[in-house]
Design an enzyme around this catalytic site. Structure first.
Site, PDB file in Angstrom:
ATOM      1  N   GLU A  27      -3.861   1.720  -3.044  1.00 24.02           N
ATOM      2  CA  GLU A  27      -4.001   3.147  -2.739  1.00 24.02           C
ATOM      3  C   GLU A  27      -3.059   3.980  -3.599  1.00 24.02           C
ATOM      4  O   GLU A  27      -2.316   4.836  -3.117  1.00 24.02           O
ATOM      5  CB  GLU A  27      -3.766   3.409  -1.244  1.00 24.02           C
ATOM      6  CG  GLU A  27      -4.534   4.617  -0.755  1.00 24.02           C
ATOM      7  CD  GLU A  27      -4.544   4.772   0.759  1.00 24.02           C
ATOM      8  OE1 GLU A  27      -5.099   5.788   1.212  1.00 24.02           O
ATOM      9  OE2 GLU A  27      -4.018   3.901   1.478  1.00 24.02           O
ATOM     10  N   ASN A  79      -6.615  -4.528   5.638  1.00 26.66           N
ATOM     11  CA  ASN A  79      -7.049  -3.624   6.702  1.00 26.66           C
ATOM     12  C   ASN A  79      -7.604  -4.353   7.924  1.00 26.66           C
ATOM     13  O   ASN A  79      -8.453  -3.829   8.647  1.00 26.66           O
ATOM     14  CB  ASN A  79      -8.064  -2.604   6.168  1.00 26.66           C
ATOM     15  CG  ASN A  79      -7.407  -1.272   5.848  1.00 26.66           C
ATOM     16  OD1 ASN A  79      -6.625  -0.753   6.644  1.00 26.66           O
ATOM     17  ND2 ASN A  79      -7.710  -0.713   4.683  1.00 26.66           N
ATOM     18  N   ASP A 126      -3.824  -4.984   0.876  1.00 18.45           N
ATOM     19  CA  ASP A 126      -4.095  -4.374   2.170  1.00 18.45           C
ATOM     20  C   ASP A 126      -5.485  -4.821   2.594  1.00 18.45           C
ATOM     21  O   ASP A 126      -6.486  -4.308   2.102  1.00 18.45           O
ATOM     22  CB  ASP A 126      -4.012  -2.850   2.045  1.00 18.45           C
ATOM     23  CG  ASP A 126      -4.370  -2.131   3.340  1.00 18.45           C
ATOM     24  OD1 ASP A 126      -4.585  -2.814   4.361  1.00 18.45           O
ATOM     25  OD2 ASP A 126      -4.426  -0.885   3.323  1.00 18.45           O
ATOM     26  N   ASP A 134      -1.381  -6.036   6.043  1.00 22.52           N
ATOM     27  CA  ASP A 134      -1.103  -6.442   4.665  1.00 22.52           C
ATOM     28  C   ASP A 134      -0.815  -7.942   4.632  1.00 22.52           C
ATOM     29  O   ASP A 134      -0.062  -8.463   5.463  1.00 22.52           O
ATOM     30  CB  ASP A 134       0.085  -5.654   4.130  1.00 22.52           C
ATOM     31  CG  ASP A 134      -0.155  -4.156   4.252  1.00 22.52           C
ATOM     32  OD1 ASP A 134      -0.697  -3.569   3.296  1.00 22.52           O
ATOM     33  OD2 ASP A 134       0.168  -3.591   5.319  1.00 22.52           O
ATOM     34  N   ASP A 153       2.674   4.683   5.180  1.00 17.87           N
ATOM     35  CA  ASP A 153       2.501   4.132   6.525  1.00 17.87           C
ATOM     36  C   ASP A 153       2.509   2.599   6.502  1.00 17.87           C
ATOM     37  O   ASP A 153       2.552   1.961   7.557  1.00 17.87           O
ATOM     38  CB  ASP A 153       1.235   4.676   7.201  1.00 17.87           C
ATOM     39  CG  ASP A 153       0.017   4.691   6.298  1.00 17.87           C
ATOM     40  OD1 ASP A 153       0.129   4.336   5.113  1.00 17.87           O
ATOM     41  OD2 ASP A 153      -1.072   5.074   6.779  1.00 17.87           O
ATOM     42  N   HIS A 154       2.475   2.008   5.304  1.00 17.91           N
ATOM     43  CA  HIS A 154       2.616   0.563   5.127  1.00 17.91           C
ATOM     44  C   HIS A 154       4.002   0.244   4.575  1.00 17.91           C
ATOM     45  O   HIS A 154       4.638   1.106   3.943  1.00 17.91           O
ATOM     46  CB  HIS A 154       1.586   0.028   4.123  1.00 17.91           C
ATOM     47  CG  HIS A 154       0.172   0.166   4.554  1.00 17.91           C
ATOM     48  ND1 HIS A 154      -0.594  -0.902   4.971  1.00 17.91           N
ATOM     49  CD2 HIS A 154      -0.652   1.252   4.604  1.00 17.91           C
ATOM     50  CE1 HIS A 154      -1.816  -0.499   5.258  1.00 17.91           C
ATOM     51  NE2 HIS A 154      -1.874   0.818   5.054  1.00 17.91           N
ATOM     52  N   ASN A 158       0.877  -1.173   0.000  1.00 13.52           N
ATOM     53  CA  ASN A 158       0.000   0.000   0.000  1.00 13.52           C
ATOM     54  C   ASN A 158       0.910   1.218   0.000  1.00 13.52           C
ATOM     55  O   ASN A 158       1.536   1.534   1.014  1.00 13.52           O
ATOM     56  CB  ASN A 158      -0.917   0.003   1.229  1.00 13.52           C
ATOM     57  CG  ASN A 158      -1.826   1.222   1.252  1.00 13.52           C
ATOM     58  OD1 ASN A 158      -1.431   2.333   0.903  1.00 13.52           O
ATOM     59  ND2 ASN A 158      -3.067   1.034   1.686  1.00 13.52           N
TER      60      ASN A 158
END
Length: 260
Positions: free
Chosen positions: A34, A149, A147, A221, A250-251, A7
């Site tokens: 994303e 989530n 991802d 992930d 952030d991933h 991501n």
């Protein structure tokens, strides 16, 4: 063959670290989530320059978006609307050996884990239910990655007790993900190679000025495979160092290697 999922949280804004990663790790296939860019503005040239000349993209302006970039031939296969509102959250391809590779970006689900007061949470659960129905009818060798989530196991978060009521680790989300996994007997390749309670975080919030200090990570992930494909997997890694690169997502990327 090395397959990566990441991501990237805006592929154009973070193209420099994508290029750095591809130069250093050289995966055969990169699945992005994303991407946050419409198809006509996708930065194809950067990938072509590094040998990733086979691209299948599904973009959306400012939000969502998925892409598969490859050094080996791939054939566009499907785009499922599991969100039921035309958001660009899935793309699938067929690999040269016939295996399907499905790249998905599951909705985050908002902040309140109650569909009665938070429509986004209900949409997330419905998305997972549609995926589960699709999965139950699947009869071909497949890799499902992206991802998700959701951090399903107690060891997939920095504190199981502290996050039980936090979206991404609530019992209702974990149960939904468990149903998806059971629907086709998917192998969670991350935990196959790194059994719980081994550290395997893939996401750290931007809210912490120094993510390494409190290290409040979650494993959001995932890379899953049908049993026949999982038998050919030889390694799985999480590239945690990428979280400290310039302008990081952030991933961080996850990678599975297959004996193909």
């Amino acid at each position: 063959m090395k397959i990566v999922s990441w991501n990237i949280n805006s592929v154009r804004f973070r193209i420099a670290i994508v290029e750095q990663f591809l130069r250093e790790v050289a995966p055969d296939i990169l699945c992005l989530q994303e991407t946050k860019v419409v198809d006509e503005d996708f930065p194809h040239e950067a990938f072509h320059a590094l040998g990733y000349v086979h691209t299948v993209i599904h973009g959306q302006r400012m939000h969502h978006g998925v892409a598969i970039l490859s050094r080996v031939p791939i054939v566009a296969d499907d785009r499922f609307d599991w969100q039921a509102n035309r958001e660009a959250r899935h793309i699938g391809v067929r690999l040269p050996n016939g295996v399907r590779l499905e790249n998905v970006y599951v909705p985050a689900g908002g902040d309140v884990p109650d569909r009665a007061v938070n429509a986004k949470f209900g949409q997330k659960l419905d998305f997972l239910e549609r995926m589960t129905r699709w999965s139950a009818d699947l009869a071909v060798p497949t890799i499902l990655t992206g991802d998700f989530n959701i951090a399903p196991l107690p060891s997939d978060v920095w504190s199981h007790k502290a996050l039980l009521k936090t979206v991404s680790h609530t019992p209702i989300e974990v149960e939904a993900l468990d149903r998806l996994q059971a629907s086709n007997d998917w192998v969670d390749l991350g935990r196959h190679f790194h059994p719980a309670p081994a550290r395997l975080h893939t996401w750290w919030s931007y809210r912490s000025p120094d993510w390494t200090k409190n290290d409040r990570g979650r494993r959001l992930d995932h890379m899953w495979a049908s049993r026949d494909v999982a038998a050919q997997a030889v390694a799985h890694s999480v590239h945690e160092d990428c979280r400290s690169w310039l302008k990081p997502s952030d991933h961080v990327p996850i990678m599975t290697e297959f004996a193909w």
